[in-house]
Scaffold this motif. Structure first.
Motif, PDB file in Angstrom:
ATOM      1  N   GLU A 140      25.677 -34.788 -20.020  1.00 36.91           N
ATOM      2  CA  GLU A 140      24.781 -34.472 -21.132  1.00 36.91           C
ATOM      3  C   GLU A 140      25.569 -33.766 -22.225  1.00 36.91           C
ATOM      4  OE1 GLU A 140      21.110 -34.499 -23.094  1.00 36.91           O
ATOM      5  OE2 GLU A 140      21.652 -35.413 -21.161  1.00 36.91           O
ATOM      6  N   PRO A 141      25.587 -34.296 -23.450  1.00 40.01           N
ATOM      7  CA  PRO A 141      26.356 -33.661 -24.519  1.00 40.01           C
ATOM      8  C   PRO A 141      25.832 -32.252 -24.821  1.00 40.01           C
ATOM      9  CG  PRO A 141      25.683 -35.877 -25.150  1.00 40.01           C
ATOM     10  CD  PRO A 141      24.932 -35.536 -23.908  1.00 40.01           C
ATOM     11  N   LEU A 142      26.748 -31.317 -25.017  1.00 41.02           N
ATOM     12  CA  LEU A 142      26.387 -29.946 -25.373  1.00 41.02           C
ATOM     13  C   LEU A 142      27.168 -29.523 -26.603  1.00 41.02           C
ATOM     14  CD1 LEU A 142      24.953 -27.201 -24.590  1.00 41.02           C
ATOM     15  CD2 LEU A 142      27.127 -26.592 -23.508  1.00 41.02           C
ATOM     16  N   ILE A 143      26.460 -29.044 -27.620  1.00 35.72           N
ATOM     17  CA  ILE A 143      27.116 -28.460 -28.783  1.00 35.72           C
ATOM     18  C   ILE A 143      27.547 -27.050 -28.421  1.00 35.72           C
ATOM     19  CG2 ILE A 143      26.875 -27.770 -31.190  1.00 35.72           C
ATOM     20  CD1 ILE A 143      24.638 -29.882 -31.427  1.00 35.72           C
ATOM     21  N   LEU A 144      28.843 -26.768 -28.555  1.00 35.42           N
ATOM     22  CA  LEU A 144      29.361 -25.459 -28.197  1.00 35.42           C
ATOM     23  C   LEU A 144      29.165 -24.475 -29.349  1.00 35.42           C
ATOM     24  CD1 LEU A 144      32.664 -26.537 -26.417  1.00 35.42           C
ATOM     25  CD2 LEU A 144      30.420 -26.120 -25.419  1.00 35.42           C
ATOM     26  N   GLY A 145      29.507 -23.214 -29.087  1.00 35.45           N
ATOM     27  CA  GLY A 145      29.482 -22.197 -30.124  1.00 35.45           C
ATOM     28  C   GLY A 145      28.340 -21.216 -29.986  1.00 35.45           C
ATOM     29  N   SER A 146      28.639 -19.923 -30.239  1.00 38.13           N
ATOM     30  CA  SER A 146      27.639 -18.873 -30.129  1.00 38.13           C
ATOM     31  C   SER A 146      27.343 -18.175 -31.453  1.00 38.13           C
ATOM     32  CB  SER A 146      28.097 -17.818 -29.103  1.00 38.13           C
ATOM     33  OG  SER A 146      28.298 -18.391 -27.834  1.00 38.13           O
ATOM     34  N   ASP A 147      28.348 -18.058 -32.325  1.00 34.02           N
ATOM     35  CA  ASP A 147      28.211 -17.322 -33.584  1.00 34.02           C
ATOM     36  C   ASP A 147      28.060 -18.266 -34.761  1.00 34.02           C
ATOM     37  OD1 ASP A 147      28.270 -14.591 -32.967  1.00 34.02           O
ATOM     38  OD2 ASP A 147      30.451 -14.579 -32.781  1.00 34.02           O
ATOM     39  N   GLY A 148      27.295 -17.849 -35.763  1.00 33.93           N
ATOM     40  CA  GLY A 148      27.197 -18.662 -36.965  1.00 33.93           C
ATOM     41  C   GLY A 148      26.406 -17.968 -38.055  1.00 33.93           C
ATOM     42  N   ALA A 149      26.578 -18.461 -39.281  1.00 30.83           N
ATOM     43  CA  ALA A 149      25.843 -17.945 -40.435  1.00 30.83           C
ATOM     44  C   ALA A 149      25.499 -19.100 -41.359  1.00 30.83           C
ATOM     45  CB  ALA A 149      26.673 -16.905 -41.177  1.00 30.83           C
ATOM     46  N   GLY A 150      24.365 -18.997 -42.026  1.00 31.44           N
ATOM     47  CA  GLY A 150      23.957 -20.061 -42.930  1.00 31.44           C
ATOM     48  C   GLY A 150      22.672 -19.729 -43.645  1.00 31.44           C
ATOM     49  N   VAL A 151      21.965 -20.771 -44.049  1.00 31.68           N
ATOM     50  CA  VAL A 151      20.760 -20.643 -44.862  1.00 31.68           C
ATOM     51  C   VAL A 151      19.609 -21.370 -44.163  1.00 31.68           C
ATOM     52  CG1 VAL A 151      19.710 -21.293 -47.061  1.00 31.68           C
ATOM     53  CG2 VAL A 151      22.044 -20.431 -47.011  1.00 31.68           C
ATOM     54  N   ILE A 152      18.430 -20.739 -44.136  1.00 28.29           N
ATOM     55  CA  ILE A 152      17.268 -21.383 -43.522  1.00 28.29           C
ATOM     56  C   ILE A 152      16.889 -22.629 -44.321  1.00 28.29           C
ATOM     57  CG2 ILE A 152      14.828 -21.150 -42.961  1.00 28.29           C
ATOM     58  CD1 ILE A 152      15.286 -18.222 -42.378  1.00 28.29           C
ATOM     59  N   GLU A 153      16.833 -23.768 -43.610  1.00 26.99           N
ATOM     60  CA  GLU A 153      16.532 -25.054 -44.241  1.00 26.99           C
ATOM     61  C   GLU A 153      15.080 -25.464 -44.052  1.00 26.99           C
ATOM     62  OE1 GLU A 153      19.350 -28.668 -44.241  1.00 26.99           O
ATOM     63  OE2 GLU A 153      17.907 -29.104 -42.644  1.00 26.99           O
ATOM     64  N   ILE A 202      23.333 -16.342 -23.191  1.00 22.65           N
ATOM     65  CA  ILE A 202      24.147 -16.370 -24.396  1.00 22.65           C
ATOM     66  C   ILE A 202      24.096 -17.773 -24.986  1.00 22.65           C
ATOM     67  CG2 ILE A 202      26.464 -16.029 -25.367  1.00 22.65           C
ATOM     68  CD1 ILE A 202      27.024 -14.097 -23.063  1.00 22.65           C
ATOM     69  N   LEU A 203      23.888 -17.861 -26.284  1.00 26.16           N
ATOM     70  CA  LEU A 203      23.789 -19.141 -26.965  1.00 26.16           C
ATOM     71  C   LEU A 203      25.060 -19.965 -26.768  1.00 26.16           C
ATOM     72  CD1 LEU A 203      21.984 -20.773 -28.968  1.00 26.16           C
ATOM     73  CD2 LEU A 203      23.331 -19.733 -30.809  1.00 26.16           C
ATOM     74  N   GLY A 204      24.889 -21.268 -26.598  1.00 27.12           N
ATOM     75  CA  GLY A 204      26.034 -22.158 -26.448  1.00 27.12           C
ATOM     76  C   GLY A 204      26.157 -22.768 -25.076  1.00 27.12           C
ATOM     77  N   MET A 205      25.307 -22.416 -24.165  1.00 25.17           N
ATOM     78  CA  MET A 205      25.130 -23.032 -22.855  1.00 25.17           C
ATOM     79  C   MET A 205      24.086 -22.232 -22.085  1.00 25.17           C
ATOM     80  SD  MET A 205      27.771 -24.137 -19.780  1.00 25.17           S
ATOM     81  CE  MET A 205      27.582 -22.691 -18.734  1.00 25.17           C
ATOM     82  N   PRO A 206      22.978 -22.861 -21.699  1.00 27.80           N
ATOM     83  CA  PRO A 206      22.699 -24.305 -21.719  1.00 27.80           C
ATOM     84  C   PRO A 206      22.134 -24.827 -23.043  1.00 27.80           C
ATOM     85  CG  PRO A 206      20.908 -23.157 -20.635  1.00 27.80           C
ATOM     86  CD  PRO A 206      21.940 -22.110 -20.969  1.00 27.80           C
ATOM     87  N   ASP A 207      21.750 -23.933 -23.972  1.00 24.41           N
ATOM     88  CA  ASP A 207      21.214 -24.383 -25.256  1.00 24.41           C
ATOM     89  C   ASP A 207      22.345 -24.833 -26.180  1.00 24.41           C
ATOM     90  OD1 ASP A 207      18.674 -23.629 -24.403  1.00 24.41           O
ATOM     91  OD2 ASP A 207      18.880 -21.606 -25.203  1.00 24.41           O
ATOM     92  N   HIS A 208      22.033 -25.761 -27.082  1.00 25.71           N
ATOM     93  CA  HIS A 208      23.002 -26.168 -28.093  1.00 25.71           C
ATOM     94  C   HIS A 208      23.401 -24.973 -28.946  1.00 25.71           C
ATOM     95  CE1 HIS A 208      23.130 -30.355 -27.258  1.00 25.71           C
ATOM     96  NE2 HIS A 208      21.872 -30.612 -27.590  1.00 25.71           N
TER      97      HIS A 208
END
Length: 330
Positions: free
Chosen positions: A51-64, A100-106
């Motif tokens: 099952e494909p999993l998007i890695l990564g726990s940290d991020g910043a951006g803009v609410i879309e 922690i975000l990034g497994m099992p959640d995308h």
């Protein structure tokens, strides 16, 4: 959307479906994502998972976009992702539902992420998107280790082995902002010099004689994350009755401990991991009040994500590595 995924035992850059904001969620268009050592451990833990999993726990951006039931947020708000899932109030240990975000959640190594509105915070105004993207996991880990668990206060001396790690670069600043004396170690002269430039009072060689180098110091607190390679050496330079907080083990997990020496020394040993939303908000307030800045070693495009993984594994950086999502940085 493009994303760094793990599937069938491999890391790859691939296309994934755009996420949708369900009830209580928002979709954040990510401008940048911060890398952590956890990210290179996830593929090992997943093995040959199909099952494909998007890695990564940290991020910043803009609410879309915003799902039903979400209040207090608006499209266009600049936010950071809180990767500490399900841990809201400060407590002596994480609740059972903590993850922690990034497994099992995308995770965040993608152009967009759908996430609970409870897991976002306002981006600090003094930080760029790149800087904000590397903040939450490492800075929160360091903040809890120093203050909640370590009880650091003005006038204390703290020793931090491994000066080049992302968490260490935050702890140096946080401790100095509090009025503590900060000592670090590194095997690399360049990293020792950078730690001094960041605010450390003393930087010693990890491969040197710590007891000799610190003979005139009284160390109140040690923050350990290296593991077997340094733990007992750290204990040797800690003052009687001092505190040692452990939040990681980049070398071997299992150590030998001289219990008699430990209890005669009246030492205090505490574990720590990540932190709660309450502590995250306290850390963000500290960052804004003191003008603290994340240390970024290198920025990669999302398409160069596999190169970033290789560099992270080599541990040659001082500070954090960033994946940028090919949008204009704000």
């Amino acid at each position: 959307m493009k994303a760094v995924i793990h599937v069938n035992g491999q890391l790859k850059i691939d296309e994934m479906e755009d996420p949708i904001a369900n009830n209580g969620e928002v979709v954040v268009a990510l401008y940048a994502a911060g890398m952590n050592r956890r990210d290179i451990k996830i593929p090992e833990r997943r093995g040959e998972a199909t099952e494909p999993l998007i890695l990564g726990s940290d991020g910043a951006g803009v609410i879309e976009s915003i799902g039903e039931g979400v209040e207090d947020w608006a499209i266009g708000d600049e936010v950071i992702i809180n990767p500490s899932l399900g841990w809201f109030e400060q407590s002596v240990a994480p609740p059972e539902e903590f993850d922690i975000l990034g497994m099992p959640d995308h995770g965040t190594f993608a152009e967009k992420i759908a996430i609970s509105a409870e897991q976002i915070e306002k981006k600090p105004a003094n930080l760029s998107m790149d800087e904000a993207s590397v903040l939450a996991l490492a800075a929160l880990t360091g903040y809890r280790a120093l203050f909640t668990q370590g009880g650091l206060k003005k006038g204390d001396t703290v020793f931090i082995p491994g000066a080049g790690g992302g968490v260490a670069t935050y702890m140096i600043q946080f401790a100095k902002n509090t009025g503590a004396r900060v000592i670090v170690s590194s095997r690399v002269e360049k990293k020792r010099q950078k730690a001094l430039e960041l605010g450390a009072d003393l930087a010693i060689d990890t491969n040197g004689d710590w007891k000799k180098a610190l003979a005139n110091e009284s160390v109140d607190l040690v923050i350990e994350s290296v593991g077997r390679a340094t733990f007992n050496r750290s204990l040797e330079i800690l003052k009687p009755g001092g505190r040692i907080v452990v939040f990681g083990a980049t070398t071997e997990d299992v150590i030998e401990l001289d219990l008699r020496k430990f209890f005669y020394g009246q030492y205090q040993l505490l574990g720590s991991t990540m932190g709660s939303r309450e502590e995250l908000r306290a850390m963000l307030k500290h960052v804004e009040e003191h003008g603290a800045k994340p240390v970024i070693d290198k920025v990669y495009s999302l398409e160069d994500g596999l190169e970033a993984f290789r560099d992270l594994e080599n541990s040659e950086q001082f500070g954090k590595l960033v994946l940028r999502m090919n949008k204009q940085e704000k």
